[in-house]
Motif scaffolding. Structure first.
Motif, mmCIF file in Angstrom:
data_model
loop_
_atom_site.group_PDB
_atom_site.id
_atom_site.type_symbol
_atom_site.label_atom_id
_atom_site.label_comp_id
_atom_site.label_asym_id
_atom_site.label_seq_id
_atom_site.Cartn_x
_atom_site.Cartn_y
_atom_site.Cartn_z
ATOM 1 N N SER A 104 1.155 -1.551 -0.055
ATOM 2 C CA SER A 104 0.458 0.242 0.076
ATOM 3 C C SER A 104 0.972 1.246 0.264
ATOM 4 O O SER A 104 2.030 1.073 0.332
ATOM 5 C CB SER A 104 -0.464 0.292 0.938
ATOM 6 N N SER A 115 -7.937 -3.659 4.719
ATOM 7 C CA SER A 115 -7.509 -2.211 5.336
ATOM 8 C C SER A 115 -6.990 -1.659 4.236
ATOM 9 O O SER A 115 -8.521 -0.511 3.695
ATOM 10 C CB SER A 115 -8.321 -1.465 6.602
ATOM 11 N N SER A 116 -5.947 -1.880 3.701
ATOM 12 C CA SER A 116 -5.505 -0.856 2.663
ATOM 13 C C SER A 116 -4.902 -1.653 1.054
ATOM 14 O O SER A 116 -4.392 -1.594 0.665
ATOM 15 C CB SER A 116 -4.273 -0.675 3.375
ATOM 16 N N ASP A 117 -6.211 -2.491 1.249
ATOM 17 C CA ASP A 117 -5.905 -3.938 -0.079
ATOM 18 C C ASP A 117 -6.511 -2.448 -1.319
ATOM 19 O O ASP A 117 -7.840 -2.752 -1.346
ATOM 20 C CB ASP A 117 -6.390 -5.095 -0.127
ATOM 21 N N MET A 118 -5.512 -3.299 -1.631
ATOM 22 C CA MET A 118 -5.910 -2.522 -3.876
ATOM 23 C C MET A 118 -6.189 -3.309 -4.166
ATOM 24 O O MET A 118 -7.012 -2.916 -5.477
ATOM 25 C CB MET A 118 -4.589 -1.891 -4.107
ATOM 26 N N PRO A 144 -10.558 -4.429 -2.373
ATOM 27 C CA PRO A 144 -10.178 -2.941 -1.276
ATOM 28 C C PRO A 144 -11.735 -3.038 -0.247
ATOM 29 O O PRO A 144 -12.345 -4.100 -0.652
ATOM 30 C CB PRO A 144 -10.644 -2.329 -2.273
ATOM 31 N N GLY A 183 -1.281 -3.630 2.535
ATOM 32 C CA GLY A 183 -2.144 -3.981 2.161
ATOM 33 C C GLY A 183 -2.881 -5.912 1.785
ATOM 34 O O GLY A 183 -2.582 -6.393 3.078
ATOM 35 N N HIS A 184 -2.437 -6.145 0.197
ATOM 36 C CA HIS A 184 -3.092 -7.633 -0.231
ATOM 37 C C HIS A 184 -1.807 -8.531 0.907
ATOM 38 O O HIS A 184 -2.213 -9.798 1.072
ATOM 39 C CB HIS A 184 -3.352 -6.946 -1.783
#
Length: 350
Positions: free
Chosen positions: A219, A293-296, A299, A323-324
């Protein structure tokens, strides 16, 4: 076939192989003598009602699931449960492009869908272990896609479901990104339409692929806070080359492409003529939807939209800046949250 020591018992074992026979695919091809690689932890009880199934994610195998998620005192406790981790088709351990004999291997390997994996896994757990129910199906990313497919396809068998960092129907945005991962590999001249002599022939494509994973897999906050340094890498170049590229460069390009196509086309609404509400409405499992919460890639807003369509579901986002790729376990706080939620889910009445 290509020899690749990365896909071995030494690196990913111990695991067993089970031949489910010929697997006729949704896209029209057939995998002959389809082998599923699986690892088990714990013991099946007399009632056969303590089984947990964990399908793997893109590029991951049963080994990382064991290392990050399974252990005594954890939610996924082998002292309490019989845990089966099944490596998806194309993972490199189960039947995959690189380990399939000519003429069907390499660039000729047929298209496989998430549904094909789940039907194959169903054969494994019913034929090999005589299971009539699963106490929990849980998986991250592509494992979440398979979790949703299990809950929709076999609603009476799945008692609880925990899709982590994944969606039931892939979004247009995520499909486009997956296409760039595919193009990074296939645009390398050494790829040779899938008929290279070794993965090293596609090293530039695999490096581009790894860099794209670095961009989207983590992220913006991850990089702003220099998390790569906290993980032991001195610079961004060090992180990209020795972690991201080091991870992917040993893998088989065709295997990655097989999984990428499945990921890109994941869609449980195929069961209901494209009606996602109707498909998710089939789910009888107690379900915890757990995005990062910060997964691109997946999301929270995409996961929340699906959560609202599931009859008996709770929305349990995991707070992390990783992130993921928080799925890899580098953020102990994220793993702690997952453990807490899974423990509550397993304790729930169904």
């Amino acid at each position: 076939m290509i020899e690749n020591s990365y896909y071995s018992q030494d690196v990913h074992g111990p695991y067993e192989l089970h031949d489910i026979g010929n697997l006729d695919l949704e896209e029209g091809g057939t995998i002959r003598a389809c082998n599923l690689a699986y690892a088990t932890f714990g013991k099946l009880n007399a009632a056969k009602d303590n089984a947990i199934l964990i399908p793997t994610w893109y590029s991951g195998t049963s080994k990382i699931m064991e290392q990050v998620y399974i252990g005594p005192g954890r939610a996924l406790d082998p002292d309490k449960y019989f845990i089966i981790v099944v490596n998806q088709i194309g993972s490199g351990l189960s039947t995959s492009p690189h380990n399939t004999s000519p003429p069907a291997g390499m660039g000729n390997f047929p298209r496989v869908r998430i549904g094909d994996d789940v039907r194959a896994q169903h054969k494994l757990v019913t034929e090999k272990f005589d299971l009539k129910s699963l106490a929990l199906v849980v998986g991250g990313s592509m494992g979440a896609q398979q979790t949703y497919e299990w809950a929709v396809r076999y609603p009476d068998m799945v008692k609880r479901a925990a899709p982590i960092a994944g969606t039931a129907r892939n979004t247009i945005h995520d499909s486009l990104f997956t296409e760039t991962l595919v193009n990074a590999i296939t645009s390398d001249p050494g790829f040779n339409k899938g008929f290279y002599a070794s993965s090293a022939d596609v090293r530039e494509g695999l490096l581009r692929h790894a860099k794209m994973w670095a961009v989207m897999g983590w992220s913006t906050e991850f990089f702003q806070q220099d998390r790569h340094k906290a993980l032991g890498f001195s610079s961004m170049d060090d992180f990209i080359m020795n972690f991201m590229n080091g991870y992917f460069s040993v893998m088989d390009p065709n295997d990655l492409l097989c999984m990428a196509w499945k990921w890109q086309h994941g869609d449980v609404s195929r069961h209901t003529g494209g009606d996602l509400r109707a498909a998710l409405g089939r789910i009888k499992a107690k379900t915890f939807v757990m995005p990062m919460s910060s997964d691109m890639f997946f999301p929270p807003s995409d996961c929340q939209a699906e959560w609202r369509l599931i009859p008996d579901a709770e929305f349990r986002p995991i707070q992390t800046i990783d992130g993921h790729l928080a799925l890899f376990g580098a953020d102990p706080n994220a793993i702690g949250q997952l453990d807490k939620h899974l423990r509550e889910l397993l304790a729930s009445e169904v």
